[in-house]
Design an enzyme around this catalytic site. Structure first.
Site, mmCIF file in Angstrom:
data_model
loop_
_atom_site.group_PDB
_atom_site.id
_atom_site.type_symbol
_atom_site.label_atom_id
_atom_site.label_comp_id
_atom_site.label_asym_id
_atom_site.label_seq_id
_atom_site.Cartn_x
_atom_site.Cartn_y
_atom_site.Cartn_z
ATOM 1 N N ARG A 199 29.576 -16.177 -16.762
ATOM 2 C CA ARG A 199 28.139 -16.129 -17.098
ATOM 3 C C ARG A 199 27.327 -16.943 -16.089
ATOM 4 O O ARG A 199 26.216 -16.557 -15.713
ATOM 5 C CB ARG A 199 27.911 -16.630 -18.512
ATOM 6 C CG ARG A 199 28.307 -15.578 -19.549
ATOM 7 C CD ARG A 199 28.616 -16.197 -20.889
ATOM 8 N NE ARG A 199 27.473 -16.846 -21.500
ATOM 9 C CZ ARG A 199 27.578 -17.827 -22.406
ATOM 10 N NH1 ARG A 199 28.752 -18.292 -22.759
ATOM 11 N NH2 ARG A 199 26.493 -18.338 -22.923
ATOM 12 N N ARG A 254 29.397 -26.143 -27.769
ATOM 13 C CA ARG A 254 28.852 -25.100 -28.658
ATOM 14 C C ARG A 254 29.964 -24.156 -29.129
ATOM 15 O O ARG A 254 29.929 -23.660 -30.247
ATOM 16 C CB ARG A 254 27.750 -24.315 -27.930
ATOM 17 C CG ARG A 254 26.992 -23.384 -28.845
ATOM 18 C CD ARG A 254 25.771 -22.797 -28.185
ATOM 19 N NE ARG A 254 26.104 -21.789 -27.199
ATOM 20 C CZ ARG A 254 25.217 -21.147 -26.445
ATOM 21 N NH1 ARG A 254 23.932 -21.444 -26.546
ATOM 22 N NH2 ARG A 254 25.585 -20.228 -25.592
ATOM 23 N N ARG A 272 30.691 -18.739 -30.740
ATOM 24 C CA ARG A 272 30.150 -17.533 -30.105
ATOM 25 C C ARG A 272 31.207 -16.879 -29.224
ATOM 26 O O ARG A 272 31.913 -17.580 -28.495
ATOM 27 C CB ARG A 272 28.933 -17.925 -29.251
ATOM 28 C CG ARG A 272 27.645 -17.299 -29.723
ATOM 29 C CD ARG A 272 26.493 -17.792 -28.914
ATOM 30 N NE ARG A 272 26.444 -17.218 -27.566
ATOM 31 C CZ ARG A 272 25.376 -17.261 -26.787
ATOM 32 N NH1 ARG A 272 24.275 -17.841 -27.233
ATOM 33 N NH2 ARG A 272 25.394 -16.733 -25.587
ATOM 34 N N LYS A 284 17.593 -22.816 -23.753
ATOM 35 C CA LYS A 284 16.452 -21.882 -23.864
ATOM 36 C C LYS A 284 16.169 -21.503 -25.316
ATOM 37 O O LYS A 284 15.028 -21.495 -25.730
ATOM 38 C CB LYS A 284 16.717 -20.591 -23.062
ATOM 39 C CG LYS A 284 16.814 -20.780 -21.572
ATOM 40 C CD LYS A 284 16.868 -19.436 -20.863
ATOM 41 C CE LYS A 284 18.060 -18.592 -21.290
ATOM 42 N NZ LYS A 284 19.369 -19.121 -20.863
ATOM 43 N N ARG A 303 16.227 -10.652 -16.792
ATOM 44 C CA ARG A 303 17.364 -11.401 -16.292
ATOM 45 C C ARG A 303 17.825 -10.850 -14.948
ATOM 46 O O ARG A 303 18.762 -11.373 -14.344
ATOM 47 C CB ARG A 303 18.488 -11.214 -17.305
ATOM 48 C CG ARG A 303 19.353 -12.381 -17.597
ATOM 49 C CD ARG A 303 20.375 -11.850 -18.592
ATOM 50 N NE ARG A 303 21.257 -12.838 -19.113
ATOM 51 C CZ ARG A 303 21.017 -13.550 -20.215
ATOM 52 N NH1 ARG A 303 19.898 -13.424 -20.886
ATOM 53 N NH2 ARG A 303 21.920 -14.396 -20.632
HETATM 54 P P1 ADP Z 1 23.067 -17.179 -22.553
HETATM 55 O O1 ADP Z 1 23.361 -18.255 -23.555
HETATM 56 O O2 ADP Z 1 24.240 -16.858 -21.682
HETATM 57 O O3 ADP Z 1 21.792 -17.402 -21.804
HETATM 58 P P2 ADP Z 1 21.961 -14.981 -24.188
HETATM 59 O O4 ADP Z 1 22.111 -15.389 -25.607
HETATM 60 O O5 ADP Z 1 20.605 -14.921 -23.621
HETATM 61 O O6 ADP Z 1 22.966 -15.849 -23.330
HETATM 62 O O7 ADP Z 1 22.658 -13.545 -23.952
HETATM 63 C C1 ADP Z 1 24.016 -13.326 -24.294
HETATM 64 C C2 ADP Z 1 24.532 -12.062 -23.612
HETATM 65 O O8 ADP Z 1 23.714 -10.941 -23.993
HETATM 66 C C3 ADP Z 1 24.491 -12.057 -22.080
HETATM 67 O O9 ADP Z 1 25.607 -12.693 -21.498
HETATM 68 C C4 ADP Z 1 24.444 -10.542 -21.800
HETATM 69 O O10 ADP Z 1 25.699 -9.937 -21.974
HETATM 70 C C5 ADP Z 1 23.533 -10.029 -22.917
HETATM 71 N N1 ADP Z 1 22.109 -10.025 -22.499
HETATM 72 C C6 ADP Z 1 21.104 -10.768 -23.051
HETATM 73 N N2 ADP Z 1 19.940 -10.523 -22.436
HETATM 74 C C7 ADP Z 1 20.195 -9.615 -21.458
HETATM 75 C C8 ADP Z 1 19.417 -8.976 -20.445
HETATM 76 N N3 ADP Z 1 18.106 -9.216 -20.325
HETATM 77 N N4 ADP Z 1 20.040 -8.103 -19.610
HETATM 78 C C9 ADP Z 1 21.336 -7.847 -19.716
HETATM 79 N N5 ADP Z 1 22.135 -8.412 -20.626
HETATM 80 C C10 ADP Z 1 21.586 -9.291 -21.498
#
Ligand code: ADP
Length: 185
Positions: A143, A126, A132, A15, A90
């Protein structure tokens, strides 16, 4: 072409990469809650301190917190003519909160589809490259579970508008698939 886009997909679907390409092509801001939260953690702000351990465990930050962050971001001038949301909403509660601010309603949802084995491989790779905090085997599993339980219901929530795009293949090919899907929508 629709300009208030939500890019939906599991962790590791690509994404972030695709969102950056789409946003620069369509000249809309790329709004990533993950990036915003990670920046807060890196800067050591109060918000960052509040969310750091939750994120590292692969759990979701509270709806009220992310809704407030996104509301503030969408109220900025550059989001008036469109935006690309990545990582928000989300949960169904977040989607409902966003729908309440009618001016900012999402017009198109793109779902990037990648099978679970491939997702795990990508996230482990990654982990070696970027380090990360949430890219380790245990947290990756969590996740993916959280995505399944909390985020997949959004596909039904948005019903008609969801464009399914195959997220497996070279970055530029996936990007072309997304742009084609948007153009035909
Ligand atoms: P991923 O690579 O898992 O899609 P993101 O970079 O979008 O992860 O988000 C990393 C973390 O940030 C999530 O696992 C969560 O803890 C937090 N997070 C991001 N966006 C949201 C959201 N809309 N609601 C709740 N937590 C969020």
């Amino acid at each position: 072409m629709a300009r208030r886009i939500l890019l939906l997909g599991p962790p590791g679907a690509g994404k972030g990469t695709q969102a950056a390409l789409i946003a620069s092509t369509l000249h809309v801001p790329h709004i990533s809650t993950g990036d915003m939260l990670r920046a807060a953690v890196a800067a050591g702000t109060d918000l960052g301190k509040q969310v750091e351990s939750v994120m590292a465990a692969g759990e979701l930050v509270s709806d009220s917190l992310v809704v407030a962050i996104v509301d503030e971001r969408l109220s900025q001038e550059d989001a008036r003519c469109g935006y690309l949301l990545d990582g928000f909403p989300r949960t169904v509660a977040q989607a409902e909160a966003l729908n309440d601010s009618v001016i900012n309603a999402i017009s198109t949802v793109v779902l990037l589809e990648v099978d679970t084995d491939e997702l795990v491989q990508r996230l482990l790779k990654r982990a070696e490259e970027e380090g990360r905090a949430d890219d380790n085997r245990e947290t990756i599993g969590r996740r993916l579970e959280v995505y399944e339980a909390e985020t997949t219901p959004l596909v039904d929530f948005y019903e008609v508008g969801v464009l399914h795009v195959d997220g497996v293949g070279p970055v530029n090919e996936v990007f072309l698939r997304i742009m084609l899907a948007l153009a035909n929508s």
